[in-house]
Scaffold this motif. Structure first.
Motif, PDB file in Angstrom:
ATOM      1  N   PHE A  53       0.807  -1.212   0.000  1.00 50.55           N
ATOM      2  CA  PHE A  53       0.000   0.000   0.000  1.00 50.55           C
ATOM      3  C   PHE A  53       0.848   1.274   0.000  1.00 50.55           C
ATOM      4  O   PHE A  53       0.328   2.363   0.051  1.00 50.55           O
ATOM      5  N   GLU A  54       2.150   1.108   0.004  1.00 45.71           N
ATOM      6  CA  GLU A  54       2.983   2.314   0.001  1.00 45.71           C
ATOM      7  C   GLU A  54       3.320   2.707  -1.420  1.00 45.71           C
ATOM      8  O   GLU A  54       3.399   1.861  -2.306  1.00 45.71           O
ATOM      9  N   GLU A  55       3.542   4.015  -1.600  1.00 42.76           N
ATOM     10  CA  GLU A  55       3.702   4.546  -2.961  1.00 42.76           C
ATOM     11  C   GLU A  55       5.013   4.103  -3.619  1.00 42.76           C
ATOM     12  O   GLU A  55       5.030   3.637  -4.742  1.00 42.76           O
ATOM     13  N   GLN A  56       6.130   4.286  -2.876  1.00 40.40           N
ATOM     14  CA  GLN A  56       7.427   4.106  -3.537  1.00 40.40           C
ATOM     15  C   GLN A  56       7.663   2.661  -3.972  1.00 40.40           C
ATOM     16  O   GLN A  56       7.084   1.738  -3.402  1.00 40.40           O
ATOM     17  N   LYS A  91      -8.078  -0.226  -5.346  1.00 38.04           N
ATOM     18  CA  LYS A  91      -7.592  -1.259  -6.269  1.00 38.04           C
ATOM     19  C   LYS A  91      -6.113  -1.048  -6.614  1.00 38.04           C
ATOM     20  O   LYS A  91      -5.718  -0.898  -7.769  1.00 38.04           O
ATOM     21  N   ASN A  92      -5.309  -0.999  -5.561  1.00 37.37           N
ATOM     22  CA  ASN A  92      -3.874  -0.808  -5.735  1.00 37.37           C
ATOM     23  C   ASN A  92      -3.159  -2.080  -6.155  1.00 37.37           C
ATOM     24  O   ASN A  92      -2.026  -2.046  -6.594  1.00 37.37           O
ATOM     25  N   PHE A  93      -3.792  -3.188  -5.923  1.00 41.96           N
ATOM     26  CA  PHE A  93      -3.096  -4.418  -6.286  1.00 41.96           C
ATOM     27  C   PHE A  93      -4.075  -5.477  -6.762  1.00 41.96           C
ATOM     28  O   PHE A  93      -5.294  -5.393  -6.552  1.00 41.96           O
ATOM     29  N   LEU A  94      -3.521  -6.453  -7.450  1.00 37.67           N
ATOM     30  CA  LEU A  94      -4.325  -7.557  -7.958  1.00 37.67           C
ATOM     31  C   LEU A  94      -3.743  -8.849  -7.398  1.00 37.67           C
ATOM     32  O   LEU A  94      -2.532  -9.071  -7.491  1.00 37.67           O
ATOM     33  N   SER A 143      -1.163  -0.631 -13.766  1.00 41.18           N
ATOM     34  CA  SER A 143      -0.806   0.151 -12.583  1.00 41.18           C
ATOM     35  C   SER A 143      -0.913  -0.581 -11.242  1.00 41.18           C
ATOM     36  O   SER A 143      -0.049  -0.423 -10.405  1.00 41.18           O
ATOM     37  N   PRO A 144      -1.941  -1.425 -11.013  1.00 39.77           N
ATOM     38  CA  PRO A 144      -1.909  -2.094  -9.716  1.00 39.77           C
ATOM     39  C   PRO A 144      -0.705  -3.027  -9.562  1.00 39.77           C
ATOM     40  O   PRO A 144      -0.186  -3.540 -10.551  1.00 39.77           O
ATOM     41  N   LYS A 145      -0.302  -3.225  -8.322  1.00 34.34           N
ATOM     42  CA  LYS A 145       0.777  -4.197  -8.076  1.00 34.34           C
ATOM     43  C   LYS A 145       0.182  -5.607  -8.117  1.00 34.34           C
ATOM     44  O   LYS A 145      -1.012  -5.777  -7.896  1.00 34.34           O
ATOM     45  N   VAL A 146       1.024  -6.574  -8.370  1.00 35.93           N
ATOM     46  CA  VAL A 146       0.515  -7.942  -8.487  1.00 35.93           C
ATOM     47  C   VAL A 146       1.059  -8.791  -7.348  1.00 35.93           C
ATOM     48  O   VAL A 146       2.259  -8.757  -7.067  1.00 35.93           O
TER      49      VAL A 146
END
Ligand SMILES: Nc1ncnc2c1ncn2[C@@H]1O[C@H](COP(=O)(O)OP(=O)(O)OP(=O)(O)O)[C@@H](O)[C@H]1O
Ligand SMILES: [Mg+2]
Length: 407
Positions: A53-56, A91-94, A143-146
């Protein structure tokens, strides 16, 4: 038209009283919302992956969950995935879950992952290299992280070796924007022995090892699952204790839940409003802890036919072992029964090898006393009756789907 007595019978069947409030909560695919005795491990996963959940940009994260059969590895990973999805409002990640026993090759795994990122990608038609670079491009655009969960990775590695693991880890390094993080699930860490020292140590340092469940753990698990599946007060404390006692020998929660399910079925069959220890005993006699129903479902039609043939022959001869020739002649009969063209010898051998790799059958070379050397086949602990029925149903269903698809 339905005759009125048929109608009455049908009505009595569907209106039959049952102890189950929601039998689906005991199915193999259900992930319970609460996992007694795995709270600590769930927190460890949360702490480890909080950077999602962190940006960097974060370096590749990978963790391995190991433990014996039925210790809750798959369920732990799936529950963690659900928790992440619930809190991931933007929806930051999948999360992609792949069972390597079902997706049996690196190609299938990479193409499944690529198709999760872009549904328009055809399942076939690329070379492995093309697919790899396609995946890298997709990850760069995506864009989401996996978070990729690879379940039963030890099984895949025993089939195809370790190269694929390096390929996967490299894919993460080759993307410019996007990282993939991994949860690997295996019975134990033996599969890492063939890896180079630095990869090995990274696996060892990020490792959650689950123990088999104790009798009290199992009691809590059975209780929490019966609250979801059964109406209030329909299962006695004695019955719960008996299931915990029976399953504590293996510490396997799957076995406990199968008995719980079977005991409920027995109570329903006898129109008993309560699940008593006697129903548990009957269920125990019918349920086989060694062969996993999910494993049977992943077999191909002819692997199922050969397994059915072995079971029937073992039952018929009442011996602990049968010879390969006996297995093959019994397989031919099964093919006749199901109107299937029997496969050739070499193919049958490869099915037998596959079944043995999956621990569905065990094989040994005959010793003294038999003419020549031959491979003998057995099924660990043969209480084969229910497996035979289950297999027959599964073969019939598979044939129906194939016929349907061919129409
Ligand atoms: N702590 C728990 N609470 C409730 N149910 C559980 C718990 N642990 C496991 N189960 C249930 O037990 C069954 C087996 O668990 P799971 O499939 O996660 O085991 P596993 O370790 O992945 O086994 P395998 O090595 O055979 O794949 C599942 O039905 C699961 O829902
Ligand atoms: Mg599992």
């Amino acid at each position: 038209m339905m005759h009125s007595s048929d109608e009455e019978y049908f009505n009595s069947l569907i209106k039959k009283p049952t102890v189950f409030k929601n039998i689906g909560c005991l199915s193999v695919t259900y992930t319970p919302p609460y996992l007694p005795h795995r709270e600590e491990e769930l927190r460890t996963l949360a702490k480890y992956f909080k950077t999602i959940f962190e940006e960097q940009d974060e370096p590749l994260r990978k963790i391995c969950i190991t433990g014996p059969t039925g210790s809750g590895k798959t369920t732990l990973a799936k529950r963690f995935g659900q928790l992440l999805e619930n809190i991931d409002k933007n929806k930051n990640f999948l999360l992609v879950y792949i069972n390597c026993r079902i997706y049996k090759s690196p190609y299938l795994i990479i193409s499944t992952l690529a198709r999760k990122l872009n549904k328009a990608i055809p399942p076939r038609g690329y070379s492995f290299e093309e697919l790899q670079s396609l995946l890298i491009r997709l990850l760069d655009f995506y864009s989401p992280k996996v978070l990729l969960v690879l379940d039963e990775i030890d099984y895949l590695i025993s089939r195809v070796g370790t190269d694929f693991l390096y390929t996967l880890l490299r894919i993460s390094e080759m993307t410019t924007k996007q990282w993939i993080s991994y949860i690997f699930i295996a019975k134990n860490l033996n599969f890492i022995h063939q890896l180079d020292a630095s990869t090995q140590s990274s696996f060892q340092s990020n490792h959650i090892s689950l123990d088999r469940y104790s009798e009290t753990d199992l009691k809590d698990i059975i209780k929490s699952r019966s609250e979801l599946a059964f109406y209030d007060s329909t299962i006695t404390e004695d019955s719960v204790e008996l299931i915990a006692d029976i399953s504590s020998k293996s510490g396997d929660a799957r076995y406990a839940i199968e008995i719980l399910w079977g005991a409920g079925q027995c109570a329903d069959d006898e129109s008993s409003p309560i699940v008593y220890p006697d129903h548990v005993r009957k269920a125990k006699a019918l349920i086989h802890p060694e062969i996993r129903r999910e494993v049977i479902l992943t077999l191909t039609l002819h692997q199922k036919l050969i397994l059915l043939a072995i079971i029937r022959k073992l039952k018929h001869t009442k011996n602990a072992y049968i010879s390969t020739n006996d297995a093959i002649s019994s397989y031919r009969l099964a093919c006749e029964e199901y109107e299937e063209e029997p496969r050739r010898h070499t193919q049958i051998w490869s099915y037998l090898k596959e079944l043995s790799k999956q621990d569905v059958i065990s094989t040994k070379i005959s010793g003294e006393g038999m003419r020549g050397k031959t491979t003998l086949i057995s099924i660990p602990d043969i209480s084969v009756e229910t497996i035979e029925l289950f297999l027959m149903k599964s073969i019939e269903n598979q044939k129906k789907t194939v016929e349907h698809a061919e129409k």
